[in-house]
Design a protein around this motif. Structure first.
Motif, PDB file in Angstrom:
ATOM      1  N   LEU A  11       4.207  13.611 -13.316  1.00  0.00           N
ATOM      2  CA  LEU A  11       2.819  13.645 -13.773  1.00  0.00           C
ATOM      3  C   LEU A  11       1.951  13.097 -12.649  1.00  0.00           C
ATOM      4  O   LEU A  11       2.424  12.286 -11.852  1.00  0.00           O
ATOM      5  N   PRO A  12       0.699  13.536 -12.561  1.00  0.00           N
ATOM      6  CA  PRO A  12      -0.159  12.961 -11.501  1.00  0.00           C
ATOM      7  C   PRO A  12      -0.470  11.494 -11.785  1.00  0.00           C
ATOM      8  O   PRO A  12      -0.787  11.138 -12.920  1.00  0.00           O
ATOM      9  N   ALA A  13      -0.358  10.666 -10.747  1.00  0.00           N
ATOM     10  CA  ALA A  13      -0.684   9.248 -10.910  1.00  0.00           C
ATOM     11  C   ALA A  13      -2.190   9.091 -11.036  1.00  0.00           C
ATOM     12  O   ALA A  13      -2.944   9.735 -10.312  1.00  0.00           O
ATOM     13  N   GLN A  14      -2.621   8.247 -11.974  1.00  0.00           N
ATOM     14  CA  GLN A  14      -4.064   7.995 -12.140  1.00  0.00           C
ATOM     15  C   GLN A  14      -4.436   6.716 -11.410  1.00  0.00           C
ATOM     16  O   GLN A  14      -4.057   5.627 -11.833  1.00  0.00           O
ATOM     17  N   ILE A  15      -5.183   6.873 -10.315  1.00  0.00           N
ATOM     18  CA  ILE A  15      -5.616   5.699  -9.557  1.00  0.00           C
ATOM     19  C   ILE A  15      -6.875   5.158 -10.200  1.00  0.00           C
ATOM     20  O   ILE A  15      -7.883   5.853 -10.306  1.00  0.00           O
ATOM     21  N   VAL A  16      -6.804   3.900 -10.677  1.00  0.00           N
ATOM     22  CA  VAL A  16      -7.902   3.312 -11.424  1.00  0.00           C
ATOM     23  C   VAL A  16      -8.898   2.636 -10.488  1.00  0.00           C
ATOM     24  O   VAL A  16     -10.106   2.671 -10.689  1.00  0.00           O
ATOM     25  N   ARG A  17      -8.351   2.001  -9.440  1.00  0.00           N
ATOM     26  CA  ARG A  17      -9.235   1.253  -8.540  1.00  0.00           C
ATOM     27  C   ARG A  17      -8.559   1.104  -7.190  1.00  0.00           C
ATOM     28  O   ARG A  17      -7.326   1.077  -7.123  1.00  0.00           O
ATOM     29  N   GLU A  18      -9.369   1.023  -6.138  1.00  0.00           N
ATOM     30  CA  GLU A  18      -8.844   0.751  -4.798  1.00  0.00           C
ATOM     31  C   GLU A  18      -9.437  -0.544  -4.276  1.00  0.00           C
ATOM     32  O   GLU A  18     -10.631  -0.790  -4.446  1.00  0.00           O
ATOM     33  N   TYR A  19      -8.590  -1.371  -3.652  1.00  0.00           N
ATOM     34  CA  TYR A  19      -9.038  -2.619  -3.020  1.00  0.00           C
ATOM     35  C   TYR A  19      -8.823  -2.501  -1.512  1.00  0.00           C
ATOM     36  O   TYR A  19      -7.871  -1.866  -1.067  1.00  0.00           O
ATOM     37  N   GLY A  20      -9.687  -3.165  -0.731  1.00  0.00           N
ATOM     38  CA  GLY A  20      -9.513  -3.165   0.725  1.00  0.00           C
ATOM     39  C   GLY A  20     -10.108  -1.930   1.353  1.00  0.00           C
ATOM     40  O   GLY A  20     -10.775  -1.175   0.660  1.00  0.00           O
ATOM     41  N   PRO A  21      -9.893  -1.685   2.665  1.00  0.00           N
ATOM     42  CA  PRO A  21      -9.096  -2.547   3.558  1.00  0.00           C
ATOM     43  C   PRO A  21      -9.703  -3.944   3.715  1.00  0.00           C
ATOM     44  O   PRO A  21     -10.901  -4.120   3.551  1.00  0.00           O
ATOM     45  N   PHE A  22      -8.826  -4.899   4.011  1.00  0.00           N
ATOM     46  CA  PHE A  22      -9.234  -6.298   4.125  1.00  0.00           C
ATOM     47  C   PHE A  22      -9.350  -6.692   5.590  1.00  0.00           C
ATOM     48  O   PHE A  22      -8.632  -6.162   6.438  1.00  0.00           O
ATOM     49  N   ASP A  23     -10.246  -7.642   5.857  1.00  0.00           N
ATOM     50  CA  ASP A  23     -10.420  -8.141   7.235  1.00  0.00           C
ATOM     51  C   ASP A  23      -9.093  -8.625   7.809  1.00  0.00           C
ATOM     52  O   ASP A  23      -8.378  -9.377   7.152  1.00  0.00           O
ATOM     53  N   GLY A  24      -8.785  -8.220   9.020  1.00  0.00           N
ATOM     54  CA  GLY A  24      -7.610  -8.743   9.716  1.00  0.00           C
ATOM     55  C   GLY A  24      -6.301  -8.200   9.191  1.00  0.00           C
ATOM     56  O   GLY A  24      -5.234  -8.692   9.552  1.00  0.00           O
ATOM     57  N   ALA A  25      -6.331  -7.185   8.311  1.00  0.00           N
ATOM     58  CA  ALA A  25      -5.088  -6.632   7.775  1.00  0.00           C
ATOM     59  C   ALA A  25      -5.164  -5.113   7.894  1.00  0.00           C
ATOM     60  O   ALA A  25      -5.780  -4.458   7.067  1.00  0.00           O
ATOM     61  N   ASP A  26      -4.578  -4.544   8.947  1.00  0.00           N
ATOM     62  CA  ASP A  26      -4.711  -3.098   9.107  1.00  0.00           C
ATOM     63  C   ASP A  26      -3.654  -2.328   8.326  1.00  0.00           C
ATOM     64  O   ASP A  26      -3.749  -1.130   8.182  1.00  0.00           O
ATOM     65  N   LYS A  27      -2.620  -3.027   7.822  1.00  0.00           N
ATOM     66  CA  LYS A  27      -1.728  -2.345   6.889  1.00  0.00           C
ATOM     67  C   LYS A  27      -1.202  -3.287   5.828  1.00  0.00           C
ATOM     68  O   LYS A  27      -1.166  -4.502   6.030  1.00  0.00           O
ATOM     69  N   ILE A  28      -0.833  -2.708   4.713  1.00  0.00           N
ATOM     70  CA  ILE A  28      -0.336  -3.495   3.597  1.00  0.00           C
ATOM     71  C   ILE A  28       1.097  -3.059   3.315  1.00  0.00           C
ATOM     72  O   ILE A  28       1.380  -1.867   3.218  1.00  0.00           O
ATOM     73  N   ALA A  29       2.014  -4.035   3.215  1.00  0.00           N
ATOM     74  CA  ALA A  29       3.400  -3.711   2.874  1.00  0.00           C
ATOM     75  C   ALA A  29       3.602  -4.024   1.390  1.00  0.00           C
ATOM     76  O   ALA A  29       3.152  -3.266   0.535  1.00  0.00           O
ATOM     77  N   GLY A  30       4.244  -5.152   1.086  1.00  0.00           N
ATOM     78  CA  GLY A  30       4.526  -5.479  -0.308  1.00  0.00           C
ATOM     79  C   GLY A  30       3.314  -6.018  -1.050  1.00  0.00           C
ATOM     80  O   GLY A  30       2.337  -6.460  -0.450  1.00  0.00           O
TER      81      GLY A  30
END
Lengths: 221, 406
Positions: A11-30
């Motif tokens: 089923l298509p995932a429903q994205i409710v909200r997006e956070y970021g990108p955050f200062d000083g963090a160009d990628k997010i892992a866990g």
């Protein structure tokens, strides 16, 4: 394999909200959730933000390369080929255990007194002893495993393979896929955590974002 | 993306190739191969880097198309750093298309810039200009913008457009400073020095004067009849005519232009054009024939009038005459002046333009090559000669952008 044959349609995932990108963090892992704040692993640091406002409230200068988990008191963070146990109040590393994939590790979750570790290209999820790192059992997937989380007794993991990502609910005993949520094209999931209720928080890799995805209603029966 | 790959990528991004290698040295999975390849490239071991990147691209396969395309781009950049220009550019073009289609614009742009720089190094000036034109108007990240501006500067310098070259170098410096990449800044400074160097000599009414590139450009833009002994042709008003394939006619024109406004004596013309001090009737009739040919070609720009002792040049519209010559005399200076257009020349075309034997041109080229003042691509009949690039072509710096599986 039989679990392929019975794999349900995504089923298509429903994205409710997006956070970021955050200062000083160009990628997010866990990502993980401590009941108030969402913690995200951002390479050279861990950051915690308020999911209501999206504001960053804490930063810990700790290597954070892959999965993140919370046991109710402490944070666990995969860095290089080890898992650090971190006091969220001080940022101190209280203990370190070897990661079961020796660095090929991706997601991390806490459940039932154990740590659950995704091993990315090996397509596996290990249950390990949080004190020693010893592998207690192993679940096989048929996709590259990224984030791992438990919610209401259900095991979910994220996949990121062939330039596509899904969230999958799997049977912890057989590894059979029970539900699939397909992320939109070019939207990848590195880490995965449930808020214990309606939402999954998904680390967005090099997008530098964390996305909240609606959890499907529990299936009848 | 797993933990050690992320940690190694973090190390690579800050230029710590050894730390990156330490984390993935013994792993053979495709992301680890790619990271090892990039680390080896940063450490300067290009052959090993290419092999690792090729293996990584193969191992990623069709399902991980983005990661594979990034490996192809990284390998192409490594090949550029090795000045290995053989091989087909198709894989790079396909990788650029995949990356663009999947929204990885930065790496798609990087692939295009590699293609443009490769064309420049191969003397395919028009192809390089066409690729750069497709990038114009895009918001490139600073490091890529600096590389694009440097390539534009090289193209402008080759075409004697010094004002555009200066403007491109200004853009390159600004972008390199924003990107914080010191070698790119150094390259822009080197190119600026090329602008100030003596590029040619002006010979006018028996006087000589050294000219910088911008002065050459100004001279060619002036309303004069300029006989250009660097590129072998003439310019009058805004029309340029090449005589690179007509060495005898060019030698005649140059002799007439150097004598202007006085006539050139028949004996002097025969001595310079036919290289004999002892003319007979056959030389005099050949001279008449060649003057007739030159007169026909030159008709739109100038007349050639016979005088009692020889011939005199009469430009149209009362234009004055100047001769532009290589900065110093001699075969090698003439060769370098011809190659300054950045295009790839065969030794036979060079010999034809200079009116020299192919053998003597090849000898001169071989000498210049050992001195590093010319370079060649291809072999045997396909061998072509080029001037060394005006710019250093900093590579490899951009490779971390090609990290796979992020």
């Amino acid at each position: 394999m039989s679990r392929n044959a019975h794999s349900p349609e995504p089923l298509p995932a429903q994205i409710v909200r997006e956070y970021g990108p955050f200062d000083g963090a160009d990628k997010i892992a866990g990502v993980t959730y401590d009941g108030h704040r969402v913690w995200a692993a951002a390479g050279a640091q861990m950051l915690a933000f308020d999911p209501a406002s999206g504001r960053v409230e804490r930063r810990l200068e700790r290597a954070a390369d892959a999965g993140t988990a919370f046991d109710g008191t402490y944070l666990y963070q995969i860095a290089e080929a080890r898992i650090d146990k971190i006091d969220p109040a001080t940022g101190d590393v209280l203990a370190s255990i070897p990661a079961p994939g020796a660095g090929g590790d991706s997601g991390l979750a806490w459940a039932e007194g154990s740590l659950w570790v995704g091993q990315y290209r090996e397509r596996k999820i290990h249950r390990i002893d949080p004190a020693t790192g010893a592998v207690l059992r192993t679940i096989e997937s048929n996709r590259f495993v990224t984030g791992v989380t438990w919610v209401d007794g259900d095991l979910w993991h994220a996949t990121w393979e062939g330039d596509a990502s899904e969230l999958r609910h799997v049977d912890p005993d057989s590894g059979a896929v029970l539900e699939r949520l397909a992320m939109p094209p070019d939207t990848f999931v590195s880490g995965l955590e449930s808020d214990g209720a309606e939402l999954f928080y998904c680390g967005g890799g090099s997008s530098g974002r964390v996305r909240a995805v609606r959890r499907p209603k529990t299936r009848a029966g | 993306m797993d933990s050690l790959i992320a940690a190694a990528g973090r190390a690579l991004a800050v230029g710590d190739a050894l730390a990156a290698l330490k984390r993935v040295a013994l792993r053979e999975d495709p992301p680890a191969l790619a990271l090892r390849g990039i680390a080896m490239a940063q450490l300067g071991d290009y052959p090993r880097a290419r092999e690792l990147l090729r293996r990584a691209a193969r191992a990623f396969g069709a399902r991980e198309a983005i990661a594979r395309a990034r490996c192809v781009v990284a390998e192409a950049e490594t090949a550029l750093a090795m000045r290995d220009l053989g091989g087909s550019p198709r894989a790079l073009a396909e990788a650029a298309a995949v990356l663009a289609a999947r929204g990885d614009r930065a790496n798609a742009w990087q692939a295009q810039l590699i293609a443009a720089r490769r064309a420049l190094l191969l003397g395919r000036v028009d192809e390089a200009a066409a690729v750069l034109a497709t990038l114009a108007g895009t918001e490139l990240p600073p490091a890529l913008a600096a590389v694009a501006a440097l390539a534009e500067a090289e193209l402008a310098l080759r075409a004697l457009r010094t004002a555009s070259a200066r403007a491109a170098l200004d853009r390159a410096e600004t972008a390199a400073r924003r990107a914080g990449v010191a070698p790119l800044l150094a390259e822009a400074a080197d190119a600026r020095a090329a602008l100030g160097r003596i590029a040619a000599r002006l010979i006018r009414a028996g006087h000589e004067q050294p000219l910088r590139l911008d002065q050459v450009e100004a001279l060619l833009a002036a309303d004069m009849l300029v006989v250009d002994a660097c590129r072998r042709g003439w310019q009058a008003g805004d029309g340029w005519r090449s005589l690179a394939r007509r060495p005898v006619l060019f030698a005649l024109l140059r002799a007439l232009a150097e004598a202007w406004p006085e006539p050139a004596e028949r004996g002097e013309l025969i001595a310079r054009v036919f290289r004999t001090r002892d003319p007979d009737d056959s030389h005099r009739s050949r001279l008449r024939v060649e003057i007739g040919r030159l007169r026909a070609l030159l008709a739109p720009s100038a007349r050639i009038e016979a005088t009692a002792g020889g011939f005199v040049l009469r430009p149209r519209s009362g234009r004055r005459v100047a001769v532009l010559a290589p900065p110093i005399d001699g075969d090698s200076a003439s060769l370098l002046a011809l190659l300054a257009d950045g295009a790839a020349w065969s030794s036979s075309a060079l010999a034809q333009a200079l009116g020299a034997s192919q053998r003597s041109v090849q000898r001169a080229l071989a000498e210049l090559e050992t001195e590093g003042r010319v370079r060649s691509v291809g072999r045997a009949r396909a061998q072509r000669w080029l001037a060394p690039p005006l710019l250093g072509f900093t590579t490899i710096l951009l490779l971390p952008a090609a990290l796979p599986a992020e």
